[in-house]
Design an enzyme around this catalytic site. Sequence first.
Site, mmCIF file in Angstrom:
data_model
loop_
_atom_site.group_PDB
_atom_site.id
_atom_site.type_symbol
_atom_site.label_atom_id
_atom_site.label_comp_id
_atom_site.label_asym_id
_atom_site.label_seq_id
_atom_site.Cartn_x
_atom_site.Cartn_y
_atom_site.Cartn_z
ATOM 1 N N GLU A 22 -5.001 -2.637 4.346
ATOM 2 C CA GLU A 22 -4.653 -3.191 5.655
ATOM 3 C C GLU A 22 -5.813 -3.960 6.289
ATOM 4 O OE1 GLU A 22 -3.931 -0.214 4.554
ATOM 5 O OE2 GLU A 22 -2.058 0.577 5.350
ATOM 6 N N THR B 245 0.848 -1.184 0.000
ATOM 7 C CA THR B 245 0.000 0.000 0.000
ATOM 8 C C THR B 245 0.885 1.236 0.000
ATOM 9 O OG1 THR B 245 -1.583 1.295 1.242
ATOM 10 C CG2 THR B 245 -0.206 -0.194 2.529
ATOM 11 N N LYS C 88 -7.946 23.003 7.573
ATOM 12 C CA LYS C 88 -8.159 23.589 8.903
ATOM 13 C C LYS C 88 -8.373 25.083 8.742
ATOM 14 C CE LYS C 88 -5.574 19.939 11.015
ATOM 15 N NZ LYS C 88 -4.371 19.391 10.396
HETATM 16 P P1 AMP Z 1 -6.411 1.499 -0.146
HETATM 17 O O1 AMP Z 1 -5.636 0.820 0.894
HETATM 18 O O2 AMP Z 1 -5.602 1.881 -1.341
HETATM 19 O O3 AMP Z 1 -7.633 0.729 -0.518
HETATM 20 O O4 AMP Z 1 -6.899 2.894 0.443
HETATM 21 C C1 AMP Z 1 -7.644 2.957 1.622
HETATM 22 C C2 AMP Z 1 -8.166 4.336 1.825
HETATM 23 O O5 AMP Z 1 -9.071 4.686 0.765
HETATM 24 C C3 AMP Z 1 -8.989 4.519 3.061
HETATM 25 O O6 AMP Z 1 -8.189 4.674 4.197
HETATM 26 C C4 AMP Z 1 -9.790 5.761 2.718
HETATM 27 O O7 AMP Z 1 -9.047 6.941 2.899
HETATM 28 C C5 AMP Z 1 -10.046 5.586 1.257
HETATM 29 N N1 AMP Z 1 -11.387 5.016 1.033
HETATM 30 C C6 AMP Z 1 -11.706 3.743 0.764
HETATM 31 N N2 AMP Z 1 -13.035 3.613 0.613
HETATM 32 C C7 AMP Z 1 -13.571 4.840 0.807
HETATM 33 C C8 AMP Z 1 -14.901 5.358 0.814
HETATM 34 N N3 AMP Z 1 -15.953 4.608 0.554
HETATM 35 N N4 AMP Z 1 -15.043 6.673 1.087
HETATM 36 C C9 AMP Z 1 -13.981 7.467 1.343
HETATM 37 N N5 AMP Z 1 -12.725 7.036 1.352
HETATM 38 C C10 AMP Z 1 -12.508 5.734 1.086
#
Ligand code: AMP
Length: 542
Positions: free
Chosen positions: A330, A185, A439
């Site tokens: 994760e 990741t 912010k």
């Molecule tokens: P990844 O490990 O590449 O799948 O990224 C995970 C991250 O994607 C999460 O910690 C969120 O920040 C973002 N994410 C995944 N699903 C959503 C969702 N439905 N809405 C907003 N952010 C999301």
Amino acid sequence: MQGLMQDWPLLVSTILDHAKVNHGEQEVVTRSVEGPIVRTTYAELHGRAKRCAKALHGLGVREGDVVATLAWNTHRHMEAWYGIMGIGAICHTLNPRLFPEQLVYIVNHAEDRYIFTDLTFVPLCEAIADKCETVKGFVIMTDREHMPETKLKNAICYEDLLAESDEDFEWVKVDENAGCGLCYTSGTTGNPKGVLYSHRSNVLHALTVNQADAFGMRSVDSVMPVVPMFHANAWAIAFAAPMVGTKLVMPGANMDGPSIHELLETEKVNFTAAVPTVWLMLLQHLEASSGTLSTLKRVMIGGSAVPQTIVERFEQNYGVEVIHGWGMTEMSPLGSFAAFKPAMLELPAEEQMGYKLKQGRAPYMVEMKVIDDDGKEVPRDGKTFGNLVVRGAAIAKGYFKGEGGQILDADGFFDTGDVAHIDEHGFMQITDRSKDVIKSGGEWISSIEIENLAVGHPELAEAAVIGIAHPKWDERPLLICVKKEGSGVDRDSVLKYLEGKIAKWWMPDDVAFIDEIPHTATGKIQKRDLREKFKEYKLPTA
Ligand code: AMP
């Protein structure tokens, strides 16, 4: 006193064994990388996965070795997964959208022995091969007829490898806690970090995602995972579908609107899953071609927050239910989904929409809470936000080879890096990544909410919001937009559209138009690049 139940290790090979015996005739349909549609069954896939396992064993791959795949969603990719995991080796999914230098870093860090790749990525493999220190060979997932001329020194033809092998092979019985899948990741700071799934976590997670309120797949269903197998396990569909005998429809390399639409229709797909951008492409295609969706009933959308316009267009124009989910690499990856609870069934449509747009509630095996900077849980009131932390049976406890050090707090919770609130129904809503919150005067503005409202503007294709330094308020939001083709939309029209939809002090101080918004390898808006691009930007209010 111990229970008197059998010791039946939760190995992913048991999933494919089950599919063979109980759903052997069920189809797995692929749009092959070579072009034609290929039809196979779980029974055949099982046999070919065994051939693959035996061949790998013959190549000297052993328990605990890492073997990578750089491939689209196809039956061959799935055979390779089960073949690799079935000998106790670790299947490392490489994301072809990463930059070559990042791939080299990851391949070397993981110590990949072989790389299984599609024809599409042979040039990419050729470009990095010399720098991949541990890779002994590249298995090109095609037949002899389509084998390309290649500079790769140790190129092996996948179909030859399988043909020379046979099915007479016992899966290697490893401990259920042994590693079986590896996915890097880049969501965190520093170098990409590896998440090492175990057999046990993958099996448990597949059971979790398939709860009726989440994916709820059945043997009479037809599912198309558009979400790639290199993106957090294709959200576990390649495990959960064979577990219940659901027909699998693999889109291969073609993820454009017309190709996806064609497969949805011809293969009678009734459930599918992918990130919002894929669905925007499909909807645009359907609208431009007056296409219909005759069998599709449900779409799982996650990876980024789902904009309201997607939910409305699916539901109102095509009768397709949208389930919004959230998760991360994760977490294997599913962490929550926004399926209604009884209290929501009778609400007016507008209020129901509010719940559909939230990231939703945790399934069994995920514990989730929001804490403040002192680690204290904040009230579940749907407004107090803070850091979202999680704990569960399929959630990482550390990164591969100890990168990033200790990642759990004293109670075993993992900080997701997301900022969120949870309401009295347990529905969580993400307002930002912690590094992206704006912010303003000591208060936080949710960039995600503004972005998702802005893309509802009929003339905008995409939108991103970043914080720009401001002498009085610290930071104020800048809305960066991509216009739809041929549109002459301007700043005032966009701001007018937002008026009344968000709090006054959330209104962007300015609107900028660009040709393209940069994305990460997993399709998320690359805010770091946008912040860099706009670092000298002066807001008219400054
Ligand atoms: P990844 O490990 O590449 O799948 O990224 C995970 C991250 O994607 C999460 O910690 C969120 O920040 C973002 N994410 C995944 N699903 C959503 C969702 N439905 N809405 C907003 N952010 C999301």
